[in-house]
Design a protein around this motif. Structure first.
Motif, PDB file in Angstrom:
ATOM      1  N   THR A 194     -70.470  23.928  80.025  1.00  0.00           N
ATOM      2  CA  THR A 194     -70.940  23.139  78.900  1.00  0.00           C
ATOM      3  C   THR A 194     -70.493  23.825  77.625  1.00  0.00           C
ATOM      4  O   THR A 194     -70.806  24.995  77.422  1.00  0.00           O
ATOM      5  CB  THR A 194     -72.481  23.022  78.910  1.00  0.00           C
ATOM      6  N   PRO A 195     -69.748  23.144  76.754  1.00  0.00           N
ATOM      7  CA  PRO A 195     -69.327  23.747  75.490  1.00  0.00           C
ATOM      8  C   PRO A 195     -70.530  24.256  74.689  1.00  0.00           C
ATOM      9  O   PRO A 195     -71.636  23.715  74.787  1.00  0.00           O
ATOM     10  CB  PRO A 195     -68.628  22.605  74.764  1.00  0.00           C
ATOM     11  N   ALA A 196     -70.314  25.306  73.907  1.00  0.00           N
ATOM     12  CA  ALA A 196     -71.397  26.041  73.239  1.00  0.00           C
ATOM     13  C   ALA A 196     -72.356  25.158  72.434  1.00  0.00           C
ATOM     14  O   ALA A 196     -73.578  25.293  72.569  1.00  0.00           O
ATOM     15  CB  ALA A 196     -70.811  27.126  72.349  1.00  0.00           C
ATOM     16  N   LYS A 201     -61.277  16.542  81.714  1.00  0.00           N
ATOM     17  CA  LYS A 201     -62.121  17.272  82.671  1.00  0.00           C
ATOM     18  C   LYS A 201     -63.495  16.617  82.835  1.00  0.00           C
ATOM     19  O   LYS A 201     -64.233  16.958  83.757  1.00  0.00           O
ATOM     20  CB  LYS A 201     -62.326  18.714  82.219  1.00  0.00           C
ATOM     21  N   PHE A 202     -63.844  15.693  81.948  1.00  0.00           N
ATOM     22  CA  PHE A 202     -65.146  15.048  82.000  1.00  0.00           C
ATOM     23  C   PHE A 202     -65.234  14.141  83.220  1.00  0.00           C
ATOM     24  O   PHE A 202     -64.412  13.250  83.408  1.00  0.00           O
ATOM     25  CB  PHE A 202     -65.397  14.233  80.725  1.00  0.00           C
ATOM     26  N   GLU A 224     -73.932  14.882  73.470  1.00  0.00           N
ATOM     27  CA  GLU A 224     -73.269  14.125  74.532  1.00  0.00           C
ATOM     28  C   GLU A 224     -71.864  13.687  74.100  1.00  0.00           C
ATOM     29  O   GLU A 224     -70.914  13.795  74.868  1.00  0.00           O
ATOM     30  CB  GLU A 224     -74.112  12.920  74.945  1.00  0.00           C
ATOM     31  N   VAL A 225     -71.745  13.197  72.878  1.00  0.00           N
ATOM     32  CA  VAL A 225     -70.418  12.806  72.365  1.00  0.00           C
ATOM     33  C   VAL A 225     -69.512  14.034  72.309  1.00  0.00           C
ATOM     34  O   VAL A 225     -68.351  13.988  72.730  1.00  0.00           O
ATOM     35  CB  VAL A 225     -70.537  12.122  70.987  1.00  0.00           C
ATOM     36  N   TYR A 226     -70.044  15.139  71.821  1.00  0.00           N
ATOM     37  CA  TYR A 226     -69.282  16.385  71.745  1.00  0.00           C
ATOM     38  C   TYR A 226     -68.792  16.812  73.132  1.00  0.00           C
ATOM     39  O   TYR A 226     -67.637  17.218  73.290  1.00  0.00           O
ATOM     40  CB  TYR A 226     -70.162  17.477  71.121  1.00  0.00           C
ATOM     41  N   LEU A 227     -69.653  16.695  74.125  1.00  0.00           N
ATOM     42  CA  LEU A 227     -69.268  17.048  75.497  1.00  0.00           C
ATOM     43  C   LEU A 227     -68.114  16.194  75.991  1.00  0.00           C
ATOM     44  O   LEU A 227     -67.132  16.715  76.528  1.00  0.00           O
ATOM     45  CB  LEU A 227     -70.466  16.835  76.436  1.00  0.00           C
ATOM     46  N   VAL A 228     -68.232  14.899  75.825  1.00  0.00           N
ATOM     47  CA  VAL A 228     -67.191  13.983  76.303  1.00  0.00           C
ATOM     48  C   VAL A 228     -65.868  14.272  75.609  1.00  0.00           C
ATOM     49  O   VAL A 228     -64.818  14.372  76.255  1.00  0.00           O
ATOM     50  CB  VAL A 228     -67.612  12.510  76.092  1.00  0.00           C
ATOM     51  N   VAL A 229     -65.918  14.448  74.291  1.00  0.00           N
ATOM     52  CA  VAL A 229     -64.686  14.689  73.527  1.00  0.00           C
ATOM     53  C   VAL A 229     -64.094  16.051  73.872  1.00  0.00           C
ATOM     54  O   VAL A 229     -62.888  16.175  74.115  1.00  0.00           O
ATOM     55  CB  VAL A 229     -64.958  14.580  72.007  1.00  0.00           C
TER      56      VAL A 229
END
Length: 192
Positions: A87-89, A27-28, A17-22
């Motif tokens: 969604t990033p890898a 774009k989040f 989740e942190v990785y997604l936000v960062v």
């Protein structure tokens, strides 16, 4: 070992989740992000896992988390693999594959008896209604197979029936496995 596995589940979801936000940065979009079943099921499973590190958690809550995570993994691999869900890898792999597997494994290692597994289906049903009501209002759907603008409501209905069958079968399987394995475990402990 079970508590360690639960902590790993929590930390993996948190890191994804942190990785997604960062990674997504500007774009989040929080409202859209929290409209993915994947995100909701992972966060729910992570909270249940974290609570399980510090004390007992209701078998019904654990069973629900297992159902939602198993369905998340299966639906991803059957309907979404290869589709860009933005969604990033790393987060994609953790949330759709690694955590669902770990949550199922944790259930099999520490099974519990459950009753009324059909109650677990109320959340996916509420999610479906929410998504189909919200989608036309905001002009966005979290998953292509739920977007009637692409192939019409007939296709959405057929896909949702398929997913509902998956949910129903998995709810039964999760409950059955928990009940049978817990019974065997209890019998082994009483004999030993």
């Amino acid at each position: 070992m079970i508590k360690l596995l639960r902590m790993v589940v929590f930390l993996l979801v948190l890191s994804a989740e942190v990785y997604l936000v960062v990674t997504l940065g500007e774009k989040f979009e929080p409202a859209n992000h929290l409209s993915y079943f994947t995100v909701l099921s992972n966060v729910f499973a992570a909270v249940v896992a974290l609570l399980g590190v510090f004390g007992p958690v209701s078998a019904q809550l654990r069973g629900a988390a297992v159902l939602y995570m198993a369905t998340t993994g299966i639906v991803y691999w059957l309907l979404l693999q290869g589709i860009d869900v933005q969604t990033p890898a790393y987060a994609n792999w953790v949330l759709h594959t690694v955590v669902p597997i770990l949550v199922v494994v944790e259930w099999l290692l520490a099974p519990e008896r459950t009753r009324r597994a059909w109650i677990w289906l109320s959340f996916p049903l509420a999610y479906l209604v929410y998504t189909l009501v919200r989608g036309p209002i905001v002009g966005w759907y979290p998953y292509p197979f739920m977007d009637p603008r692409q192939n019409g409501y007939g296709t959405v209905l057929l896909t949702c029936v398929f997913v509902a069958v998956v949910f129903g079968v998995l709810a039964y399987a999760v409950s059955w496995a928990g009940n049978k394995l817990a019974q065997k475990r209890s019998a082994a402990l009483s004999q030993g």
